[in-house]
Design an enzyme around this catalytic site. Structure first.
Site, PDB file in Angstrom:
ATOM      1  N   LYS A 165     -11.880 -16.871  20.746  1.00  0.00           N
ATOM      2  CA  LYS A 165     -12.576 -16.234  19.627  1.00  0.00           C
ATOM      3  C   LYS A 165     -13.410 -15.048  20.120  1.00  0.00           C
ATOM      4  O   LYS A 165     -13.564 -14.038  19.422  1.00  0.00           O
ATOM      5  CB  LYS A 165     -13.466 -17.250  18.923  1.00  0.00           C
ATOM      6  CG  LYS A 165     -14.206 -16.671  17.724  1.00  0.00           C
ATOM      7  CD  LYS A 165     -15.044 -17.703  17.007  1.00  0.00           C
ATOM      8  CE  LYS A 165     -15.787 -17.069  15.823  1.00  0.00           C
ATOM      9  NZ  LYS A 165     -16.608 -18.055  15.092  1.00  0.00           N
ATOM     10  N   HIS A 196      34.714 -21.588  11.248  1.00  0.00           N
ATOM     11  CA  HIS A 196      33.769 -21.651  10.127  1.00  0.00           C
ATOM     12  C   HIS A 196      33.245 -23.077   9.926  1.00  0.00           C
ATOM     13  O   HIS A 196      33.230 -23.592   8.818  1.00  0.00           O
ATOM     14  CB  HIS A 196      34.405 -21.108   8.863  1.00  0.00           C
ATOM     15  CG  HIS A 196      34.966 -19.725   9.014  1.00  0.00           C
ATOM     16  ND1 HIS A 196      34.178 -18.651   9.371  1.00  0.00           N
ATOM     17  CD2 HIS A 196      36.225 -19.244   8.893  1.00  0.00           C
ATOM     18  CE1 HIS A 196      34.940 -17.565   9.447  1.00  0.00           C
ATOM     19  NE2 HIS A 196      36.174 -17.907   9.173  1.00  0.00           N
TER      20      HIS A 196
END
Length: 422
Positions: A33, A183
């Site tokens: 922070k 596929h």
């Protein structure tokens, strides 16, 4: 070391709780922070770059470097807390804290997913779509995320989807197996005494569709198999490994992607025991479809399947699980003869499988991923020469399909289990 502790077999509830760190994450978050004044270095991977930047800045890090270090710190503490929250969501609190932590039987109320980008794709399913490949973060790589690409062009989005389908299919079998995928559907699948036999049998299923396919093997690829595969244009091959002599043959095809997968995982589930699928506004979760032929499977016709038919029915039943619904697989001699995939009606799937099988349907068996709603599918299969059928049963017209099978002298088994794949 909470993450390692949580994964230990038989870990006690008390040990889980005692290995939750408080001070470390708090200090890291506080430092992150205040990144404008504090450099928070959370990984040895950043030591060299940080030292170099310090030397270049005479002991002062540039703000962009400080911010990047802070971002990594927040990612680390977020991962740490997520792993704890996820583990606690999955376990019951035992009466005795020294007892092993046991899994909750239901799906947890919240699921935390951490995905770590492994690679950017050139594009997604189509060139106008962007895509990336992610692995599960915070845990050992597995499956395609752990595969070593030995050669070939970079993998595409569609390659990865098809490789996943192919690898899952071949690992249904203990015998040498080969799957040819197009596929996400098998256009060839076979088992045999040797890998090259399995491949040649699989290729015979649909020599046209095999062009430009994805192939998977459940055994190390040997020179004999490599020689045969090299005759065909293939996008990618996945196998546990490749013998050196086989690599010498396959590496002559520079664009062919070769993936060494290592040993198959015990479960196809990649998450925490269930599969997740994105939908608009949320996601669906389910346990993987890894069930074998149920013991409750029973013959429902006057004629029972012969031992040879039974073996082929069990083979076809494993294969049809990996075919998009509505799905029909015609098989013989440990080989898929014809596959009908992704049709809107079951009779159309049957007609397509019969068409693909041709004369090979005569004397073959058939598997259906769900029940036949009408007798027309049975009639189509019998007219083509199919002699035995395996299907879940459960239709309100089961009596009609059984009657059709008896009329044609076809043996039929009801499994009581469905294998939809959407």
């Amino acid at each position: 070391p909470s993450a390692q502790t949580l994964r230990k077999p038989g870990v006690s509830f008390e040990e889980v709780i005692e290995n939750i760190d408080i001070g470390g994450p708090s200090m890291l978050r506080a430092a992150a922070k205040n990144f404008q004044d504090v450099a928070v270095v959370t990984s040895p991977d950043d030591y060299a770059a940080t030292l170099t930047a310090l030397r270049e800045g005479n002991g002062v890090l540039p703000e962009n470097a400080l911010f990047e270090l802070a971002r990594k710190a927040f990612l680390l503490t977020a991962r740490y807390d997520t792993q704890i929250a996820e583990a606690l969501a999955w376990i019951e609190k035992p009466a005795d804290k020294h007892a092993p932590a046991t899994a909750r039987p239901e799906f947890p109320p919240r699921v935390f997913l951490e995905l770590e980008k492994l690679a950017d794709m050139r594009y997604g399913e189509n060139p106008h779509q962007q895509a990336a490949f992610y692995g599960w973060g915070g845990r050992a790589a597995s499956g395609l995320a752990a595969a070593r690409q030995l050669q070939g062009k970079e993998l595409s989005y569609n390659n990865i989807v098809d490789l996943d389908a192919a690898w899952g299919l071949v690992n249904e079998f203990d015998e040498p197996a080969a799957a040819i995928i197009k596929h996400t559907n098998p256009c060839g699948m076979a088992i045999a005494g040797t890998l090259v036999e399995a491949y040649l049998k699989a290729y015979e299923t649909d020599t046209v569709s095999a062009f430009g396919s994805i192939i998977a093997f459940n055994r190390p690829v040997d020179p004999a198999t490599a020689t045969e595969v090299a005759k065909l244009f293939v996008e990618a091959i996945a196998a546990p490994s490749f013998e050196e002599a086989a690599l010498a043959i396959l590496t002559t095809k520079k664009n062919l992607r070769l993936l060494a997968m290592g040993a198959a995982e015990e479960s196809p589930s990649a998450g925490r025991g269930f599969q997740i699928r994105h939908v608009l506004g949320g996601a669906l979760a389910q346990t993987p479809d890894d069930a074998a032929l149920p013991k409750e499977a029973r013959a429902v016709t006057k004629r029972a399947a012969t031992p040879e038919e039974q073996r082929n029915l069990e083979f076809a039943w494993r294969v049809v699980k990996h075919v998009k619904s509505n799905a029909i697989v015609i098989a013989a001699n440990g080989r898929a003869i014809g596959v009908g995939a992704g049709q809107m009606s079951r009779v159309d799937a049957t007609k397509l499988a019969v068409q693909k099988a041709g004369a090979g349907a005569h004397g073959a068996v058939l598997a259906s991923d769900a029940f036949f709603p009408f007798r027309d599918g049975i009639d189509e299969a019998a007219a083509a020469g199919v002699t035995a059928i395996i299907q879940p049963g459960g239709s309100v017209r089961d009596n009609e399909t059984i009657e059709a099978a008896d009329t044609h002298g076809v043996a039929m088994i009801f499994t009581g289990m469905r294998h939809f794949r959407h």
